[in-house]
Design a protein around this motif. Sequence first.
Motif, PDB file in Angstrom:
ATOM      1  N   ILE A 222       0.855  -1.187   0.000  1.00 28.79           N
ATOM      2  CA  ILE A 222       0.000   0.000   0.000  1.00 28.79           C
ATOM      3  C   ILE A 222       0.894   1.240   0.000  1.00 28.79           C
ATOM      4  O   ILE A 222       1.835   1.336   0.800  1.00 28.79           O
ATOM      5  CB  ILE A 222      -0.914  -0.001   1.244  1.00 28.79           C
ATOM      6  CG1 ILE A 222      -1.791  -1.261   1.230  1.00 28.79           C
ATOM      7  CG2 ILE A 222      -1.774   1.258   1.318  1.00 28.79           C
ATOM      8  CD1 ILE A 222      -2.412  -1.609   2.562  1.00 28.79           C
TER       9      ILE A 222
ATOM     10  N   THR B 130      -8.849   2.036  -4.557  1.00 27.07           N
ATOM     11  CA  THR B 130      -7.943   2.260  -5.688  1.00 27.07           C
ATOM     12  C   THR B 130      -8.268   1.271  -6.804  1.00 27.07           C
ATOM     13  O   THR B 130      -7.537   1.175  -7.784  1.00 27.07           O
ATOM     14  CB  THR B 130      -6.475   2.070  -5.261  1.00 27.07           C
ATOM     15  OG1 THR B 130      -6.350   0.738  -4.732  1.00 27.07           O
ATOM     16  CG2 THR B 130      -6.034   3.087  -4.240  1.00 27.07           C
TER      17      THR B 130
ATOM     18  N   MET C  79     -15.875  -0.587  -4.291  1.00 31.36           N
ATOM     19  CA  MET C  79     -16.819   0.322  -3.636  1.00 31.36           C
ATOM     20  C   MET C  79     -16.141   1.069  -2.492  1.00 31.36           C
ATOM     21  O   MET C  79     -16.633   2.081  -2.012  1.00 31.36           O
ATOM     22  CB  MET C  79     -17.991  -0.474  -3.046  1.00 31.36           C
ATOM     23  CG  MET C  79     -19.033  -0.860  -4.049  1.00 31.36           C
ATOM     24  SD  MET C  79     -20.037   0.562  -4.476  1.00 31.36           S
ATOM     25  CE  MET C  79     -20.907   0.798  -2.942  1.00 31.36           C
TER      26      MET C  79
ATOM     27  N   LEU D   3     -13.120  -2.252   4.056  1.00 34.39           N
ATOM     28  CA  LEU D   3     -12.323  -2.018   5.262  1.00 34.39           C
ATOM     29  C   LEU D   3     -13.072  -1.168   6.288  1.00 34.39           C
ATOM     30  O   LEU D   3     -12.843  -1.313   7.497  1.00 34.39           O
ATOM     31  CB  LEU D   3     -10.986  -1.364   4.908  1.00 34.39           C
ATOM     32  CG  LEU D   3      -9.939  -2.289   4.280  1.00 34.39           C
ATOM     33  CD1 LEU D   3      -8.663  -1.521   4.002  1.00 34.39           C
ATOM     34  CD2 LEU D   3      -9.655  -3.492   5.174  1.00 34.39           C
ATOM     35  N   SER D   4     -13.964  -0.280   5.821  1.00 33.95           N
ATOM     36  CA  SER D   4     -14.708   0.491   6.821  1.00 33.95           C
ATOM     37  C   SER D   4     -15.687  -0.425   7.560  1.00 33.95           C
ATOM     38  O   SER D   4     -15.904  -0.253   8.765  1.00 33.95           O
ATOM     39  CB  SER D   4     -15.407   1.713   6.221  1.00 33.95           C
ATOM     40  OG  SER D   4     -16.049   1.400   5.046  1.00 33.95           O
TER      41      SER D   4
ATOM     42  N   SER E  92       1.387  -6.704   2.664  1.00 36.01           N
ATOM     43  CA  SER E  92       0.744  -5.992   3.779  1.00 36.01           C
ATOM     44  C   SER E  92       0.309  -6.973   4.857  1.00 36.01           C
ATOM     45  O   SER E  92       0.068  -8.147   4.583  1.00 36.01           O
ATOM     46  CB  SER E  92      -0.523  -5.276   3.297  1.00 36.01           C
ATOM     47  OG  SER E  92      -0.267  -4.545   2.130  1.00 36.01           O
TER      48      SER E  92
ATOM     49  N   PHE F  48      -2.537  -6.963   8.078  1.00 37.82           N
ATOM     50  CA  PHE F  48      -3.588  -6.349   8.903  1.00 37.82           C
ATOM     51  C   PHE F  48      -3.626  -7.121  10.222  1.00 37.82           C
ATOM     52  O   PHE F  48      -3.705  -8.353  10.214  1.00 37.82           O
ATOM     53  CB  PHE F  48      -4.944  -6.439   8.194  1.00 37.82           C
ATOM     54  CG  PHE F  48      -5.057  -5.456   7.051  1.00 37.82           C
ATOM     55  CD1 PHE F  48      -4.495  -5.759   5.808  1.00 37.82           C
ATOM     56  CD2 PHE F  48      -5.688  -4.244   7.216  1.00 37.82           C
ATOM     57  CE1 PHE F  48      -4.569  -4.863   4.756  1.00 37.82           C
ATOM     58  CE2 PHE F  48      -5.775  -3.333   6.178  1.00 37.82           C
ATOM     59  CZ  PHE F  48      -5.217  -3.635   4.943  1.00 37.82           C
TER      60      PHE F  48
HETATM   61  P1  ADP Z   1     -12.354  -2.027  -2.062  1.00 34.94           P
HETATM   62  O1  ADP Z   1     -11.809  -3.430  -1.933  1.00 34.94           O
HETATM   63  O2  ADP Z   1     -13.752  -1.983  -2.611  1.00 34.94           O
HETATM   64  O3  ADP Z   1     -11.431  -1.086  -2.792  1.00 34.94           O
HETATM   65  P2  ADP Z   1     -11.757  -1.728   0.794  1.00 34.94           P
HETATM   66  O4  ADP Z   1     -12.319  -0.769   1.780  1.00 34.94           O
HETATM   67  O5  ADP Z   1     -11.841  -3.179   1.146  1.00 34.94           O
HETATM   68  O6  ADP Z   1     -12.502  -1.418  -0.579  1.00 34.94           O
HETATM   69  O7  ADP Z   1     -10.242  -1.364   0.516  1.00 34.94           O
HETATM   70  C1  ADP Z   1      -9.888  -0.011   0.292  1.00 34.94           C
HETATM   71  C2  ADP Z   1      -8.543   0.073  -0.415  1.00 34.94           C
HETATM   72  O8  ADP Z   1      -7.493  -0.349   0.471  1.00 34.94           O
HETATM   73  C3  ADP Z   1      -8.388  -0.827  -1.642  1.00 34.94           C
HETATM   74  O9  ADP Z   1      -8.948  -0.243  -2.805  1.00 34.94           O
HETATM   75  C4  ADP Z   1      -6.861  -0.945  -1.734  1.00 34.94           C
HETATM   76  O10 ADP Z   1      -6.303   0.201  -2.339  1.00 34.94           O
HETATM   77  C5  ADP Z   1      -6.430  -0.919  -0.276  1.00 34.94           C
HETATM   78  N1  ADP Z   1      -6.157  -2.271   0.255  1.00 34.94           N
HETATM   79  C6  ADP Z   1      -6.906  -2.948   1.145  1.00 34.94           C
HETATM   80  N2  ADP Z   1      -6.339  -4.125   1.454  1.00 34.94           N
HETATM   81  C7  ADP Z   1      -5.185  -4.189   0.751  1.00 34.94           C
HETATM   82  C8  ADP Z   1      -4.124  -5.162   0.640  1.00 34.94           C
HETATM   83  N3  ADP Z   1      -4.140  -6.293   1.331  1.00 34.94           N
HETATM   84  N4  ADP Z   1      -3.075  -4.855  -0.179  1.00 34.94           N
HETATM   85  C9  ADP Z   1      -3.044  -3.693  -0.874  1.00 34.94           C
HETATM   86  N5  ADP Z   1      -4.016  -2.736  -0.803  1.00 34.94           N
HETATM   87  C10 ADP Z   1      -5.072  -2.983  -0.007  1.00 34.94           C
END
Ligand code: ADP
Length: 200
Positions: A147, A162, A167, A171-172, A195, A197
């Motif tokens: 990220i 991204t 949508m 993550l929210s 990454s 979490f």
């Molecule tokens: P979405 O999957 O619809 O984009 P999320 O809220 O799940 O929405 O994720 C938001 C953003 O966080 C993603 O678009 C991506 O850019 C970033 N992201 C989340 N998890 C990862 C990951 N494991 N590796 C890289 N980027 C991530």
Amino acid sequence: HEIKNPLTAIKTFAEFLPERHDDPKFRTEFAAIVSKEVDRISRIVQSLSDFAKPVLLKLETLELQQVLRETLTMLSNDCLKRHVTIQQQLESTTILLPADPGQLKQVFLNLCVNALDAMPQGGTLTASCQLEGQEAVIRITDTGTGIAPEHLPHLFDPFFSTKDTGMGLGLSVVKQIVEQHLGTIQVESEPGQGSTFTIH
Ligand code: ADP
């Protein structure tokens, strides 16, 4: 913009309908496109309504390892298709905690789906859970794109995405559920490396 685009497609077709309804090719195309676009709007509205709904937790005493294992099983076909190897590092002592099974699975699923999305060329998805003192610690790690540092502060914001068709709610929703369980979530990432979490 996600809802406006399919609506524009439907409106354009509807405007041509009076003059072209005798054209069978137009009718076939109309049926296919309108149905597809309506499905798309419907999915978006469903995600929005899931997101807006207050989470009502139905707490049960759960075995954490079991919930993680079930989530990974759900994803095993996807992982195979995407050349992603799953590694499980699960504490040998059973970790019991009060949690909502459906919501907790949603958390793990969203994190793992994001991890898979981050590894378009394949890689390794590691799911671990450990007891650290009195706390259960769960880590979902991927060997994907990582990220960008400037994205990190916005990651858990609703509608931050991204991805072309993202949508930005995954993550929210994760954060909302974790915090309702009185937990915390952090992310560490190395661009180009992957990454992690971490949920406490
Ligand atoms: P979405 O999957 O619809 O984009 P999320 O809220 O799940 O929405 O994720 C938001 C953003 O966080 C993603 O678009 C991506 O850019 C970033 N992201 C989340 N998890 C990862 C990951 N494991 N590796 C890289 N980027 C991530």
